[in-house]
Design an enzyme around this catalytic site. Structure first.
Site, mmCIF file in Angstrom:
data_model
loop_
_atom_site.group_PDB
_atom_site.id
_atom_site.type_symbol
_atom_site.label_atom_id
_atom_site.label_comp_id
_atom_site.label_asym_id
_atom_site.label_seq_id
_atom_site.Cartn_x
_atom_site.Cartn_y
_atom_site.Cartn_z
ATOM 1 N N SER A 1 -34.254 -48.530 -15.494
ATOM 2 C CA SER A 1 -33.661 -47.781 -14.377
ATOM 3 C C SER A 1 -32.338 -47.115 -14.726
ATOM 4 C CB SER A 1 -33.472 -48.685 -13.155
ATOM 5 O OG SER A 1 -32.437 -49.618 -13.373
ATOM 6 N N LYS B 1 -26.979 -50.788 -11.295
ATOM 7 C CA LYS B 1 -27.037 -49.385 -10.879
ATOM 8 C C LYS B 1 -25.633 -48.787 -10.997
ATOM 9 C CE LYS B 1 -31.310 -49.959 -9.366
ATOM 10 N NZ LYS B 1 -32.215 -50.079 -10.447
#
Length: 185
Positions: A45, A96
Site C-alpha cells: 500500500s 499510511k
C-alpha cells in the site's frame, strides 16, 4: 579461608552481572515502548516509497507528547473501528501517509488529489488515481491517511478519517535492506 573469600567475590560479581542485565533490559524496553521501535512493511500500500518487507524505525515520542504531525508524515496506527467491524485484528498495525489534518477539505476528482481547493502534487505517486471521493472536511481529532499506492490501498478514502488516538508513531528511517537505508520521507 581463601575459598570463602573467592566464593563471596564470585557471588558479588554474579549478582552485579544479573543486576546490570536487568537494568539494560529495562532501559531497552523503555526506549522501545516510549521512543522508537522497529517495524516491517507487510503490504504494497505504500509503494513505491516503502517496499514489501522493508524494515523501518518508528518514532513514538511526538505522538505520546501530543505534538501535531506534519502533512505527509508516514504514520503507523491501530485499525480504526470501521476496519475492526470488517474483521481486522484490533492489535494489527497499519501504515499510511497523512494527507489531511483537522479542518482540511479533501477530495479526489478526475484521478487527482485535492486539498483545500488546490491540486496537490505528490512526487511519490506517478499513477493516476482510479477512483473519486466526494469532498470531506477532516474533523477535529482526526487525520486523513492514505497509502502512496492509492489504487491498491485500504485507507481513509474507504473507511474515513483516522482518529489521532489510533496513531502509534511516525516512520522515520528505513534500515533494511541496506540499498534503501535512509529517511522514509
Amino acid at each position: 579461608m581463601v575459598s570463602s573469600i573467592t566464593s563471596g567475590s564470585s557471588k558479588q560479581r554474579r549478582r552485579s552481572t544479573i543486576q546490570s542485565f536487568f537494568i539494560w533490559l529495562t532501559l531497552g524496553l523503555l526506549i522501545r515502548w516510549v521512543l522508537i521501535e522497529p517495524r516491517w512493511i507487510p503490504s504494497g500500500s505504500m509503494l513505491p516509497t516503502l517496499q514489501i518487507r522493508d524494515r523501518i524505525m518508528v518514532e513514538k515520542l511526538r505522538v505520546r507528547l501530543h505534538q501535531p504531525l506534519p502533512l505527509n508524515s508516514i504514520v503507523i496506527f491501530r485499525p480504526p473501528l470501521a476496519l475492526i467491524k470488517m474483521g481486522y485484528d484490533p492489535s494489527a498495525a497499519l501504515i499510511k501517509r497523512i494527507v489531511g489534518r483537522p479542518g482540511d477539505e479533501i477530495e479526489i476528482k478526475n484521478g487527482q488529489f485535492w486539498r483545500n481547493g488546490r491540486l496537490v502534487e505528490e512526487p511519490w505517486s506517478s499513477v493516476k488515481i482510479n477512483y473519486s471521493m466526494s469532498q470531506i472536511t477532516v474533523p477535529e481529532g482526526t487525520v486523513m491517511a492514505m497509502g502512496d499506492n492509492r489504487n491498491a490501498s485500504l485507507d481513509s478514502h474507504l473507511w474515513g478519517p483516522l482518529p489521532m488516538e489510533n496513531i502509534i508513531g511516525t516512520a522515520v528511517w528505513c534500515y533494511w535492506p541496506l540499498t534503501r537505508f535512509g529517511p522514509t520521507q
